[in-house]
Design a protein around this motif. Sequence first.
Motif, PDB file in Angstrom:
ATOM      1  N   THR A   9       0.672  -1.176  -0.036  1.00  0.00           N
ATOM      2  CA  THR A   9       0.030   0.111   0.154  1.00  0.00           C
ATOM      3  C   THR A   9       0.904   1.108  -0.018  1.00  0.00           C
ATOM      4  O   THR A   9       0.563   2.220  -0.590  1.00  0.00           O
ATOM      5  CB  THR A   9      -0.967   0.096   1.220  1.00  0.00           C
ATOM      6  OG1 THR A   9      -1.884  -1.087   1.354  1.00  0.00           O
ATOM      7  CG2 THR A   9      -1.952   1.385   1.252  1.00  0.00           C
ATOM      8  N   ASN A  13       1.032   4.017  -2.758  1.00  0.00           N
ATOM      9  CA  ASN A  13       0.669   5.429  -2.577  1.00  0.00           C
ATOM     10  C   ASN A  13       1.942   6.330  -3.068  1.00  0.00           C
ATOM     11  O   ASN A  13       1.601   7.337  -3.600  1.00  0.00           O
ATOM     12  CB  ASN A  13       0.639   5.846  -0.977  1.00  0.00           C
ATOM     13  CG  ASN A  13      -0.602   5.375  -0.485  1.00  0.00           C
ATOM     14  OD1 ASN A  13      -1.622   5.303  -1.200  1.00  0.00           O
ATOM     15  ND2 ASN A  13      -0.715   4.654   0.562  1.00  0.00           N
ATOM     16  N   GLY A  60      -2.618   8.193   2.557  1.00  0.00           N
ATOM     17  CA  GLY A  60      -1.986   6.964   2.603  1.00  0.00           C
ATOM     18  C   GLY A  60      -0.692   6.862   3.364  1.00  0.00           C
ATOM     19  O   GLY A  60      -0.182   6.177   3.982  1.00  0.00           O
ATOM     20  N   LEU A  72      -6.136   5.523   8.174  1.00  0.00           N
ATOM     21  CA  LEU A  72      -6.350   4.715   7.157  1.00  0.00           C
ATOM     22  C   LEU A  72      -7.913   4.404   6.619  1.00  0.00           C
ATOM     23  O   LEU A  72      -8.324   4.338   5.729  1.00  0.00           O
ATOM     24  CB  LEU A  72      -5.837   3.055   7.735  1.00  0.00           C
ATOM     25  CG  LEU A  72      -5.849   1.736   6.832  1.00  0.00           C
ATOM     26  CD1 LEU A  72      -5.160   2.245   5.232  1.00  0.00           C
ATOM     27  CD2 LEU A  72      -5.373   0.708   7.539  1.00  0.00           C
ATOM     28  N   TYR A  75      -8.626   7.494   4.608  1.00  0.00           N
ATOM     29  CA  TYR A  75      -7.860   6.956   3.158  1.00  0.00           C
ATOM     30  C   TYR A  75      -8.851   6.158   2.484  1.00  0.00           C
ATOM     31  O   TYR A  75      -9.043   6.530   1.233  1.00  0.00           O
ATOM     32  CB  TYR A  75      -6.494   6.427   3.573  1.00  0.00           C
ATOM     33  CG  TYR A  75      -6.045   5.577   2.379  1.00  0.00           C
ATOM     34  CD1 TYR A  75      -5.331   6.415   1.398  1.00  0.00           C
ATOM     35  CD2 TYR A  75      -5.960   4.317   2.417  1.00  0.00           C
ATOM     36  CE1 TYR A  75      -4.656   5.738   0.343  1.00  0.00           C
ATOM     37  CE2 TYR A  75      -5.284   3.642   1.106  1.00  0.00           C
ATOM     38  CZ  TYR A  75      -4.768   4.521   0.132  1.00  0.00           C
ATOM     39  OH  TYR A  75      -4.129   3.816  -1.108  1.00  0.00           O
ATOM     40  N   GLY A 252      -5.396  -1.848   0.410  1.00  0.00           N
ATOM     41  CA  GLY A 252      -5.657  -1.113   1.486  1.00  0.00           C
ATOM     42  C   GLY A 252      -6.568  -1.589   2.434  1.00  0.00           C
ATOM     43  O   GLY A 252      -6.570  -1.494   3.758  1.00  0.00           O
TER      44      GLY A 252
END
Length: 269
Positions: A9, A13, A60, A72, A75, A252
């Motif tokens: 992740t 990002n 992120g 998170l 996000y 994610g």
Amino acid sequence: MVHISNSLTSFLNFLTLFISIPIIGIALWLHYQTASDCEQTLLWPIIITGLFLMVVALLGLVESCCNASCFLWTYLFVMFVMIVGLFCITVFSIVVANKGVGEAVSGKGYKEYKLGDYSNWLQNRVGDFQSWRRIKSCLIDARVCGGLQLLVFQNSNDLYSPALSSIQSGCCKPPLSCGYKQVNATTWKVPKSGPNSNDADCKTWSNDQNILCFDCSSCKAGVLANIKVQWRKIAIFNVCLLVFLIATYSIGCCALRNSCKDDQYLRYN
């Protein structure tokens, strides 16, 4: 293995942030370099998309550095909203721009376009007087008919042998059904008997270089044909972006699940 999704992740990002910066930079540079107001307006969706991608990527990355589940959650929520919005826009553009196709003219290198062949929503976008006045001003400023002299040959039967763009076909000449005789690239002579058709575009046409057929329905149809091509390209880009965002969102979600498991483990140990 538990934290592979977290690391992946973070990498995605960084990649998203890397992609968003040139998108915003190039769009802003073009926005301030282009002379046409219409060209500047068309760049705003690109700028907004780039900004949205940057915000998502920064959220992120902050979550990765702080390891805070609240970031998170935020996000994933922002990304979900972006995915839904992008999906709706893509479907809408495909549905609206699916209708309408030019009619090829036999022996000529261009097509002719009719406004009624397009969806009502698109017709309304160019049917409004104020909207069309701005579009027409842009077409005149861009001198879309200025390069037609290069397409003219000595033999009148070979005029416009190379393909014309949809805008040039609709805005720079009268419809073929009018029966006008061509003198040069943008000058046409009306037969003594008058136009061969009752089409309103035949009366709207003028040899004045600032008028031509810019107020014709065929010109509006030519603009819509050009928009349709651009929308198809944008739809392809949006589909690719959707695939990327959905993959990132899925990873994610795995990172969030791992974070919840870690919190549970620390709570009971």
